[in-house]
Scaffold this active site. Structure first.
Site, mmCIF file in Angstrom:
data_model
loop_
_atom_site.group_PDB
_atom_site.id
_atom_site.type_symbol
_atom_site.label_atom_id
_atom_site.label_comp_id
_atom_site.label_asym_id
_atom_site.label_seq_id
_atom_site.Cartn_x
_atom_site.Cartn_y
_atom_site.Cartn_z
ATOM 1 C CG ASN A 9 -1.761 1.190 1.377
ATOM 2 O OD1 ASN A 9 -1.858 1.990 0.440
ATOM 3 N ND2 ASN A 9 -2.397 1.351 2.522
ATOM 4 C CE LYS A 11 -0.111 3.253 4.714
ATOM 5 N NZ LYS A 11 -0.180 3.375 6.153
ATOM 6 C CG HIS A 94 -5.735 1.368 4.955
ATOM 7 N ND1 HIS A 94 -5.384 2.351 5.859
ATOM 8 C CD2 HIS A 94 -4.668 0.539 4.871
ATOM 9 C CE1 HIS A 94 -4.151 2.117 6.279
ATOM 10 N NE2 HIS A 94 -3.693 1.029 5.694
ATOM 11 C CD GLU A 96 -3.223 5.169 6.703
ATOM 12 O OE1 GLU A 96 -3.180 5.302 5.464
ATOM 13 O OE2 GLU A 96 -2.281 4.671 7.363
ATOM 14 C CD GLU A 166 -3.536 -3.236 7.104
ATOM 15 O OE1 GLU A 166 -2.383 -3.386 6.698
ATOM 16 O OE2 GLU A 166 -4.215 -2.230 6.838
ATOM 17 N N GLY A 172 1.882 1.756 10.997
ATOM 18 C CA GLY A 172 2.748 2.931 10.894
ATOM 19 C C GLY A 172 3.331 3.350 12.228
ATOM 20 C CB SER A 212 4.873 -2.068 12.298
ATOM 21 O OG SER A 212 4.301 -0.806 12.544
#
Ligand code: PEP
Length: 252
Positions: A9, A11, A94, A96, A166, A172, A212
């Site tokens: 990904n 992003k 996702h 985010e 996730e 992150g 991560s």
């Protein structure tokens, strides 16, 4: 039989030039054809990425699509649009998108339907927040994320669904879930799918872990029984780190 998958990904990173260089580097790696490598660049780079990887075993995915199929939705991109650029897969849900763009499990149900009805494959992301885990509520949260967005799909749709667990607290942050925590959750996910769709579908769905993943922890994570690969964020922007991660996957 489910396949091993490493998805990237990117992003909102990489200019066109950065993306092109990374794509050329990826193509030159000659990763094993036994493995699916799926790269998700920004919308603006999908056509170029699809073209550059056309004759290779690198696949391209979008990072999101609209729940709507067409019409007056300024700034949105439909499933049919990405398909017409030669893209066959999209990431959906996702964390985010959930946190920053208010995507709920109900919105995602519509997006999943829109993607699958257009013939796209979906990488469906989900996972609990740190507080859910602290309260011991992580299994319930994950079950709801699966049930609401995916469980109105029929058996056939599961040929088009990849799952990506996730945990939000690991994305992150440099803090990844332990291999034991990951295996425990992946087994729970497979059992939840089995309860609704039966053992065969549960056995055949690929479940990726994301959060991560780095070259120094990938091998331990990928060696868990119910982990079929990874969704890689930060480390996918560097060809050396990404390739080290890819090489941690054991192909039977
Ligand atoms: C992600 O964004 O899906 C992700 C897993 O990011 P990172 O690898 O940077 O934690």
């Amino acid at each position: 039989m489910r396949k091993k998958i490493i998805a990237a990904n990117w992003k909102m990173n990489n200019t066109k030039e950065d993306a092109l260089k990374l794509l050329v580097d990826l193509v030159n790696q000659n990763y094993s054809p036994e493995l699916r490598i799926i790269i998700a660049p920004a919308f603006t780079q999908l056509a170029m990425a699809a073209e550059k990887t056309k004759l290779t075993n690198i696949e391209i995915a979008a990072q999101n699509i609209s729940s709507e199929s067409k019409g007056a939705y300024t700034g949105e991109v439909s499933a049919a649009m990405i398909k017409s650029e030669g893209v066959r897969t999209t990431i959906l849900g996702h964390s985010e998108r959930r946190a920053l763009f208010n995507e709920t499990n109900d919105t995602l149900k519509l997006k999943v339907r829109s993607a699958i009805s257009e013939g796209l494959e979906v990488i469906y992301c989900f996972g609990e927040e740190l507080n859910d885990r602290k309260l011991g509520n992580h299994f319930n949260v994950v079950k709801t994320q699966l049930k609401t967005a995916l469980f109105n799909e029929n058996n056939e749709s599961w040929n088009k669904i990849i799952l990506a667990y996730e945990p939000i607290w690991a994305i992150g942050t440099g803090e990844n879930a332990s291999p034991e925590q990951i295996q425990e959750m992946h087994m729970f996910i497979r059992d939840t799918i089995s309860e609704k769709y039966g053992e065969l579908i549960a056995k055949n769905v690929s479940i990726l872990y994301g959060g991560s993943i780095k070259p120094n922890n990938a091998k331990d994570i990928f060696s868990e029984d119910d982990v079929d690969g990874g969704l890689i964020g930060g480390a996918s922007l560097n060809i050396d780190d990404f390739s080290l991660i890819v090489n941690c996957i054991q192909i039977e």
